[in-house]
Write a protein that holds these residues in place. Structure first.
Motif, PDB file in Angstrom:
ATOM      1  N   TRP A   1     -99.344  -1.790  22.246  1.00 37.24           N
ATOM      2  CA  TRP A   1    -100.066  -0.761  22.983  1.00 37.24           C
ATOM      3  C   TRP A   1    -101.518  -1.192  23.205  1.00 37.24           C
ATOM      4  CZ3 TRP A   1    -104.383   2.048  21.697  1.00 37.24           C
ATOM      5  CH2 TRP A   1    -104.736   3.049  22.609  1.00 37.24           C
ATOM      6  N   TRP A   2    -102.170  -1.722  22.158  1.00 32.49           N
ATOM      7  CA  TRP A   2    -103.573  -2.126  22.295  1.00 32.49           C
ATOM      8  C   TRP A   2    -103.734  -3.254  23.303  1.00 32.49           C
ATOM      9  CZ3 TRP A   2    -108.279  -0.916  22.545  1.00 32.49           C
ATOM     10  CH2 TRP A   2    -109.267  -1.885  22.583  1.00 32.49           C
TER      11      TRP A   2
ATOM     12  N   SER B   1    -103.768  -1.688  26.645  1.00 30.56           N
ATOM     13  CA  SER B   1    -104.954  -0.851  26.803  1.00 30.56           C
ATOM     14  C   SER B   1    -106.222  -1.683  26.930  1.00 30.56           C
ATOM     15  CB  SER B   1    -105.089   0.110  25.624  1.00 30.56           C
ATOM     16  OG  SER B   1    -103.996   0.989  25.598  1.00 30.56           O
TER      17      SER B   1
ATOM     18  N   GLN C   1    -106.846  -2.831  30.373  1.00 30.78           N
ATOM     19  CA  GLN C   1    -107.421  -1.790  31.235  1.00 30.78           C
ATOM     20  C   GLN C   1    -108.930  -1.668  31.020  1.00 30.78           C
ATOM     21  OE1 GLN C   1    -106.003  -0.111  33.647  1.00 30.78           O
ATOM     22  NE2 GLN C   1    -104.018  -1.057  33.289  1.00 30.78           N
ATOM     23  N   PHE C   2    -109.366  -1.673  29.758  1.00 29.11           N
ATOM     24  CA  PHE C   2    -110.795  -1.607  29.474  1.00 29.11           C
ATOM     25  C   PHE C   2    -111.511  -2.832  30.033  1.00 29.11           C
ATOM     26  CE2 PHE C   2    -109.516   1.330  25.981  1.00 29.11           C
ATOM     27  CZ  PHE C   2    -110.295   2.403  26.362  1.00 29.11           C
TER      28      PHE C   2
ATOM     29  N   HIS D   1    -107.837   8.585  20.154  1.00 30.60           N
ATOM     30  CA  HIS D   1    -106.712   8.128  20.985  1.00 30.60           C
ATOM     31  C   HIS D   1    -106.123   6.829  20.425  1.00 30.60           C
ATOM     32  CE1 HIS D   1    -104.266   7.959  24.568  1.00 30.60           C
ATOM     33  NE2 HIS D   1    -104.697   6.725  24.826  1.00 30.60           N
ATOM     34  N   LEU D   2    -106.983   5.929  19.979  1.00 35.09           N
ATOM     35  CA  LEU D   2    -106.503   4.692  19.352  1.00 35.09           C
ATOM     36  C   LEU D   2    -105.672   5.018  18.110  1.00 35.09           C
ATOM     37  CD1 LEU D   2    -109.757   2.546  19.574  1.00 35.09           C
ATOM     38  CD2 LEU D   2    -107.638   2.106  20.799  1.00 35.09           C
TER      39      LEU D   2
ATOM     40  N   ASN E   1    -102.280   6.410  18.720  1.00 34.10           N
ATOM     41  CA  ASN E   1    -101.318   5.407  19.186  1.00 34.10           C
ATOM     42  C   ASN E   1    -101.003   4.364  18.129  1.00 34.10           C
ATOM     43  OD1 ASN E   1    -100.487   5.780  22.123  1.00 34.10           O
ATOM     44  ND2 ASN E   1    -102.660   6.316  22.100  1.00 34.10           N
TER      45      ASN E   1
END
Length: 129
Positions: A39-40, A43, A46-47, A81-82, A85
């Protein structure tokens, strides 16, 4: 306001609101593995694309990155949020954002002498290029 009162117009800019970042210890996150790692990875991309991710330290297995800058509420939300998840709470910490990124382990808000290159070092870098 009475006629005897005087209003002064003071020029200048108001102080900028404090900004915050979320530091993610990728090296430890990747060493643990599992779905939070996958997941990270998505993500973080995206960042990175939006310009909100900067690398503080880089290692073969990951490193330490900071996402931001955010207002404090948004930084708290990003950290929560981190964690929601699957990222362990100790791997995502909030700290004040500075334009000069600090070395990992430095928690000062202003650029410190350990994180800021010296003038002599900057001159040597300029001579090399």
């Amino acid at each position: 306001m009475s006629a005897s009162q005087l209003a002064l117009h003071i020029t200048g800019t108001p102080p900028a609101p404090e900004k915050w970042g979320v530091v993610v210890d990728e090296a430890r996150l990747y060493s643990i593995g599992g779905s939070p790692t996958e997941w990270w990875t998505a993500s973080a991309a995206q960042f990175h694309r939006t310009g909100r991710l900067r690398h503080l330290t880089t290692l073969i297995i990951g490193g330490s990155v900071e996402i931001g800058p955010f207002d404090r509420e948004d930084a708290d939300f990003a950290r929560d949020h981190l964690i929601a998840n699957g990222v362990r709470p100790e791997l995502a910490t909030i700290r004040r954002w500075t334009e000069q990124p600090h070395l990992s382990g430095c928690r000062k808000t202003a650029p410190c002498r350990l994180c800021t290159p010296t003038a002599a070092g900057a001159q040597q870098e300029g001579a090399r290029s």
